[in-house]
Scaffold this active site. Structure first.
Site, PDB file in Angstrom:
ATOM      1  N   ASP A  11       0.802  -1.094  -0.010  1.00  0.00           N
ATOM      2  CA  ASP A  11      -0.006   0.021   0.000  1.00  0.00           C
ATOM      3  C   ASP A  11       0.832   1.124  -0.153  1.00  0.00           C
ATOM      4  O   ASP A  11       0.983   1.984   0.917  1.00  0.00           O
ATOM      5  CB  ASP A  11      -0.920   0.032   1.215  1.00  0.00           C
ATOM      6  N   ASP A  16       6.766   0.970   1.846  1.00  0.00           N
ATOM      7  CA  ASP A  16       6.438   0.160   0.991  1.00  0.00           C
ATOM      8  C   ASP A  16       7.263   0.559  -0.480  1.00  0.00           C
ATOM      9  O   ASP A  16       7.716  -0.495  -1.126  1.00  0.00           O
ATOM     10  CB  ASP A  16       4.909   0.190   0.427  1.00  0.00           C
ATOM     11  N   ASN A  40      -2.097   3.007   3.588  1.00  0.00           N
ATOM     12  CA  ASN A  40      -1.905   4.218   3.820  1.00  0.00           C
ATOM     13  C   ASN A  40      -2.578   5.315   2.879  1.00  0.00           C
ATOM     14  O   ASN A  40      -2.474   6.472   3.416  1.00  0.00           O
ATOM     15  CB  ASN A  40      -0.138   4.018   3.108  1.00  0.00           C
ATOM     16  N   THR A 125       2.969  -6.180   2.591  1.00  0.00           N
ATOM     17  CA  THR A 125       3.444  -5.053   3.294  1.00  0.00           C
ATOM     18  C   THR A 125       2.468  -3.742   3.822  1.00  0.00           C
ATOM     19  O   THR A 125       2.616  -2.591   4.224  1.00  0.00           O
ATOM     20  CB  THR A 125       4.569  -4.210   2.798  1.00  0.00           C
ATOM     21  N   PHE A 167      -0.592  -0.675  12.584  1.00  0.00           N
ATOM     22  CA  PHE A 167      -1.583  -0.061  11.725  1.00  0.00           C
ATOM     23  C   PHE A 167      -1.995  -1.403  10.647  1.00  0.00           C
ATOM     24  O   PHE A 167      -3.182  -1.537  10.464  1.00  0.00           O
ATOM     25  CB  PHE A 167      -0.778   1.026  10.581  1.00  0.00           C
ATOM     26  N   ASN A 168      -1.210  -2.034  10.100  1.00  0.00           N
ATOM     27  CA  ASN A 168      -1.640  -3.179   9.170  1.00  0.00           C
ATOM     28  C   ASN A 168      -2.612  -4.058   9.687  1.00  0.00           C
ATOM     29  O   ASN A 168      -3.546  -4.516   8.886  1.00  0.00           O
ATOM     30  CB  ASN A 168      -0.477  -3.854   8.543  1.00  0.00           C
ATOM     31  N   HIS A 240       9.772  -0.173   8.353  1.00  0.00           N
ATOM     32  CA  HIS A 240       8.866  -1.489   8.508  1.00  0.00           C
ATOM     33  C   HIS A 240       9.038  -2.111   7.318  1.00  0.00           C
ATOM     34  O   HIS A 240       9.477  -3.509   7.422  1.00  0.00           O
ATOM     35  CB  HIS A 240       7.620  -0.883   8.753  1.00  0.00           C
ATOM     36  N   ASP A 241       8.369  -1.820   6.181  1.00  0.00           N
ATOM     37  CA  ASP A 241       8.438  -2.685   5.182  1.00  0.00           C
ATOM     38  C   ASP A 241       9.687  -3.227   4.359  1.00  0.00           C
ATOM     39  O   ASP A 241       9.769  -4.426   3.945  1.00  0.00           O
ATOM     40  CB  ASP A 241       7.288  -2.176   4.075  1.00  0.00           C
TER      41      ASP A 241
HETATM   42  C1  BDR Z   1       3.127  -0.337   8.629  1.00  0.00           C
HETATM   43  O1  BDR Z   1       1.916   0.565   8.347  1.00  0.00           O
HETATM   44  C2  BDR Z   1       2.342   1.454   7.355  1.00  0.00           C
HETATM   45  O2  BDR Z   1       1.790   2.736   7.576  1.00  0.00           O
HETATM   46  C3  BDR Z   1       3.707   1.040   6.777  1.00  0.00           C
HETATM   47  O3  BDR Z   1       3.833   1.266   5.430  1.00  0.00           O
HETATM   48  C4  BDR Z   1       4.046  -0.271   7.347  1.00  0.00           C
HETATM   49  O4  BDR Z   1       3.644  -1.272   6.459  1.00  0.00           O
HETATM   50  C5  BDR Z   1       3.735  -0.020   9.927  1.00  0.00           C
HETATM   51  O5  BDR Z   1       2.924  -0.009  10.952  1.00  0.00           O
HETATM   52 CA    CA Z   2       2.814  -0.451   4.173  1.00  0.00          CA
END
Ligand code: BDR
Ligand code: CA
Length: 309
Positions: A11, A16, A40, A125, A167-168, A240-241
């Site tokens: 996303d 990402d 996102n 991701t 978040f994901n 993160h990703d």
């Molecule tokens: C995840 O949430 C998104 O904002 C980032 O792209 C990542 O995948 C981190 O919590």
């Molecule tokens: Ca992401």
């Protein structure tokens, strides 16, 4: 060694975007397809961003399919770190000449998996909506997925930076539950480790030193992307990703612990939390390998290498 065949479900999103460029640039990966999901930013924007990124890095031969416009059972709550476009801070990105394939991402995933000579690694991701829908629609194809290495969750809570939810998973907890109960081989790369690959001054200096056109674009992305973290927690942007991609290439970059993981879907303050039982106290079979440690130096050298190309 043969490159690992990977499908990236994302996303974009700045982090990402970096995962996408690592997947394309690093020779250890053969990127079979990219699928997009809302998260996102709304789906139209995450798809447009994926197209622009792939155009920028010259990955115009990798098919991109747009997926779900909303989580499975809830209204979409957008991410906040990446700005309204999902990729703010990149006004110069090219308008894409490529277009998404004329198939929904969930069906396209099935088509790519059917065609692949051997099982493929799936690297989500973003929110797990496309993957959850795929599990429901094509259970007969799950054995075509070698493993799922996903960015999601937070299970250890020994770090002040770690919120109870990530978040994901929070965005589509039903999809996450479907994926976790699918029986697939799942590695969860969560905030426990991704908050340990943060871009601070030494990393900015290393990126500036690389000084390729791509490194300069990524530096601009990171300067925008870090604003939220810097403002809220006084730290730089967490990659993160990209860590998912690194863990696909070199699984030893993370240490994992097996656990039975469930998603809290009723909690008032812990809604979307990934609740992990590491000791089998609930008598339930393990369903995920949860990343607990990361070799951040190894990660950053892989990241820098992708910017040199
Ligand atoms: C995840 O949430 C998104 O904002 C980032 O792209 C990542 O995948 C981190 O919590
Ligand atoms: Ca992401």
């Amino acid at each position: 060694m043969k490159p690992t065949k990977v499908i990236l479900d994302c996303d974009p999103g700045h982090d990402d975007a970096i995962a996408l460029l690592m997947a394309h640039k690093l020779p250890e990966v053969e990127l079979l397809a990219v699928t997009t999901v809302c998260g996102n930013a709304p789906l139209a924007k995450t798809t447009a961003n994926a197209l622009r990124i792939m155009e920028l890095i010259g990955a115009t031969d990798v098919p991109i399919a747009a997926g779900c416009v909303s989580p499975i059972a809830r209204p979409l709550v957008l991410g906040t770190a990446d700005g309204p476009s999902g990729l703010d801070g990149s006004p110069y990105l090219p308008q894409p000449t490529i277009k998404p394939v004329d198939m929904h991402a969930v069906d396209f995933l099935a088509a790519v998996l059917r065609e692949a000579e051997e099982p493929v690694v799936l690297a989500p991701t973003g929110p797990l909506t496309n993957v959850g829908m795929f599990v429901l629609k094509y259970p007969e194809l799950l054995n075509r997925i070698e493993k799922v290495v996903l960015m999601g969750g937070a299970c250890y809570r020994r770090d002040e930076y770690i919120t109870p939810t990530e978040f994901n998973i929070f965005c589509d907890p039903e999809a996450a539950e479907i994926v976790l109960t699918s029986g697939m081989d799942i590695t969860m790369v969560g905030l426990d480790v991704t908050m340990r690959v943060v871009v601070e001054e030494p990393q900015y200096e290393a990126i500036a030193g690389i000084n390729t056109p791509l490194a300069r674009v990524v530096e601009d992305w990171l300067k925008f992307y870090e604003k939220l973290h810097r403002g809220q927690m006084g730290i730089g942007g967490a990659l993160h990703d990209p860590l998912v991609l690194a863990a696909v290439i070199d699984p030893e970059i993370i240490e994992t612990r097996e656990a039975h993981v469930e998603i809290d879907r009723t909690g008032t303050h812990t809604f979307g939390a990934t609740v992990a039982d590491f000791w089998g106290l609930r008598g339930l079979a393990t369903n995920a390998k949860v990343a607990s440690q990361v070799d951040s130096e190894k990660f950053f050298s892989m990241f820098y290498k992708s910017l040199e190309m």
